[in-house]
Write an enzyme that holds these catalytic residues in place. Structure first.
Site, mmCIF file in Angstrom:
data_model
loop_
_atom_site.group_PDB
_atom_site.id
_atom_site.type_symbol
_atom_site.label_atom_id
_atom_site.label_comp_id
_atom_site.label_asym_id
_atom_site.label_seq_id
_atom_site.Cartn_x
_atom_site.Cartn_y
_atom_site.Cartn_z
ATOM 1 N N HIS A 25 4.275 6.464 7.929
ATOM 2 C CA HIS A 25 4.421 6.078 9.333
ATOM 3 C C HIS A 25 4.448 7.335 10.193
ATOM 4 C CE1 HIS A 25 5.115 2.155 7.796
ATOM 5 N NE2 HIS A 25 6.295 2.436 7.288
ATOM 6 N N HIS A 61 5.330 6.388 0.820
ATOM 7 C CA HIS A 61 6.115 5.385 0.117
ATOM 8 C C HIS A 61 5.260 4.162 -0.158
ATOM 9 C CE1 HIS A 61 6.524 4.383 4.405
ATOM 10 N NE2 HIS A 61 6.671 3.113 4.031
ATOM 11 N N LYS A 110 -7.041 -3.072 2.231
ATOM 12 C CA LYS A 110 -7.186 -2.841 3.658
ATOM 13 C C LYS A 110 -7.776 -1.459 3.930
ATOM 14 C CE LYS A 110 -3.279 -5.816 4.970
ATOM 15 N NZ LYS A 110 -1.981 -5.900 5.672
ATOM 16 N N GLU A 156 12.187 3.619 9.131
ATOM 17 C CA GLU A 156 12.696 2.346 8.637
ATOM 18 C C GLU A 156 13.771 2.539 7.569
ATOM 19 O OE1 GLU A 156 8.883 0.680 7.668
ATOM 20 O OE2 GLU A 156 9.024 1.284 5.562
ATOM 21 N N LYS A 177 7.789 4.708 13.602
ATOM 22 C CA LYS A 177 8.256 3.602 12.791
ATOM 23 C C LYS A 177 9.149 4.076 11.638
ATOM 24 C CE LYS A 177 6.607 -0.489 10.305
ATOM 25 N NZ LYS A 177 5.524 -1.044 9.470
ATOM 26 N N ARG A 229 -2.597 4.004 5.770
ATOM 27 C CA ARG A 229 -2.670 3.656 4.347
ATOM 28 C C ARG A 229 -3.626 4.578 3.592
ATOM 29 N NH1 ARG A 229 -2.924 -1.073 7.264
ATOM 30 N NH2 ARG A 229 -1.151 -2.505 6.989
ATOM 31 N N SER A 268 0.813 -1.211 0.000
ATOM 32 C CA SER A 268 0.000 0.000 0.000
ATOM 33 C C SER A 268 0.852 1.268 0.000
ATOM 34 C CB SER A 268 -0.908 0.006 1.237
ATOM 35 O OG SER A 268 -0.138 -0.112 2.412
ATOM 36 N N GLN A 312 1.624 4.349 1.795
ATOM 37 C CA GLN A 312 1.484 4.474 3.245
ATOM 38 C C GLN A 312 2.446 5.506 3.806
ATOM 39 O OE1 GLN A 312 3.892 0.925 5.165
ATOM 40 N NE2 GLN A 312 2.749 0.141 3.390
#
Length: 406
Positions: free
Chosen positions: A103, A262, A287, A128, A126, A281, A99, A101
């Site tokens: 964070h 991203h 979802k 990453e 989050k 998302r 997706s 999305q």
């Protein structure tokens, strides 16, 4: 201490032995037999309750072991994080797009968890870091504004889903107001009626099929067609005209901080993040979409694709380390040539998790390391690896707490 780690069978993962996740688990566990029609999307290494790791010898959870032996984390980690391992380490094997999305940062994560605890189940941020194992495709961050404007001029279907008034404001905005105008356009696109989006996507799909090769390349036709095939009618298919399209070659990395849009598209990678599963998302997914929150969270920073790659710092002839601008984690990439008889792993002042991707070696107490071996290494522990003669280069990745960050 060798670990047994959790597999995630998300629908977007590569299936059967085509998945590097399945291949690594099979190499380290002869009882594991991948099923051809099952996706093996992620391998989780750490203490997150949604996918905890266990000590192979005792079947004790890694989290329980750390709670009972917190000194293994190292004094600096205990000072910052108590008895918690602050990162989650992963291997991903992607067949179709994840997706679009974002964070949340720490403050946003705490607020989302407070107000919607059934959706955002922890209160952690989050950030990453992703390191490619194979050519790895992704969307990452907003494109330079000149590129977005060019696509708006060239793609009437894109414009029709945003609205001419919003686009005029964007086209005429100066540098001071560009973020506001871009947010307005993005918000309008994401809030557009699904029927209108589906109609315009179909029109664009048909038009792209009739263009010459040059125009198809300019409009990223093949990528659009692939995303439409996987997610027909999804507004996220227009994301390729807003976000940078990046391909990382093996060993290249990108860092995703808070509030950066991203979507991973295809390939295999190593990934490390703060110990969280918070995701907001907005597209390319069946979802739940939380569009309003995502629109408000985004930073709307426009950068070229070259700015998205994250560089490592070499520590010795075999090891380079990626240190993102946060204390939660860093990743060492360790490549040992076949001509080297032994290698002393650089001791870390924090606990770490090490995974072997390729090659074979042996550590003290006659423990064999090969593809898929995963070790939990206590803080300050030295490890001498004897390289098996005649093997391919030994490739490993090691996640640890970034205590150097201030």
């Amino acid at each position: 201490m060798e670990l047994k780690c959790s597999i995630k069978n998300y629908a977007w993962g590569k299936q059967g032995i085509d998945s590097i996740v399945a291949g690594l688990v099979k190499a380290s566990d002869p009882d594991f037999v991948p099923k051809d029609n099952v996706p093996y999307a992620e391998l989780w290494m750490g203490t997150h309750p949604n996918g905890p790791s266990f000590l192979k010898d005792t079947q004790q959870s890694l989290d329980d072991y750390i709670q009972q032996n917190s000194s293994v984390l190292g004094s600096a980690v205990q000072k910052m994080y108590g008895t918690n391992l602050p990162f989650l380490f992963k291997v991903l094997s992607i067949k179709k797009a994840l997706s679009i999305q974002v964070h949340p940062n720490k403050e946003q994560a705490e607020e989302l968890h407070r107000t919607q605890p059934t959706i955002y189940r922890d209160n952690n941020h989050k950030p990453e870091l992703t390191i490619a194992l194979t050519p790895f495709e992704a969307l990452c961050g907003f494109r330079p504004i000149a590129e977005i404007k060019s696509y708006l001029r060239s793609i009437p279907e894109f414009r029709n889903c945003i609205g001419e008034n919003k686009i005029i404001n964007l086209m005429s905005s100066d540098e001071v107001n560009i973020k506001t105008a871009l947010k307005s356009c993005f918000s309008s696109l994401m809030a557009q009626e699904p029927e209108i989006v589906a109609q315009q996507l179909r029109k664009l799909l048909e038009r792209l099929s009739n263009l010459d090769k040059t125009m198809r390349q300019m409009l990223n036709a093949s990528l659009f067609e692939q995303l439409y095939s996987d997610y027909p009618g999804d507004v996220g298919c227009f994301g390729i005209y807003l976000f940078n399209y990046i391909t990382l070659q093996p060993g290249e990395a990108m860092y995703l901080g808070a509030n950066e849009p991203h979507a991973y598209l295809f390939g295999d990678c190593i990934e490390c993040m703060a110990c969280s599963d918070n995701v907001v998302r907005a597209g390319l997914t069946p979802k739940m979409k939380d569009v309003e929150i995502l629109v408000d969270m985004l930073s709307y920073v426009c950068e070229p694709v070259t700015a998205k790659k994250f560089q490592a710092v070499r520590e010795d002839e075999c090891t380079e380390v990626f240190r993102p601008p946060i204390p939660d984690f860093a990743i060492a990439k360790i490549m040992i040539s076949p001509g080297k008889a032994t290698y002393n792993l650089i001791p870390r002042n924090t606990a770490s998790i090490l995974i072997v991707i390729n090659g074979k070696g042996e550590i003290p107490v006659s423990q064999i390391l090969n593809n898929g071996s995963i070790l939990f290494i206590p803080a300050n522990e030295s490890l001498n690896i004897k390289i098996s003669y005649g093997c391919h280069p030994m490739l490993m990745f090691q996640a640890f707490v970034n205590t150097c960050y201030k």
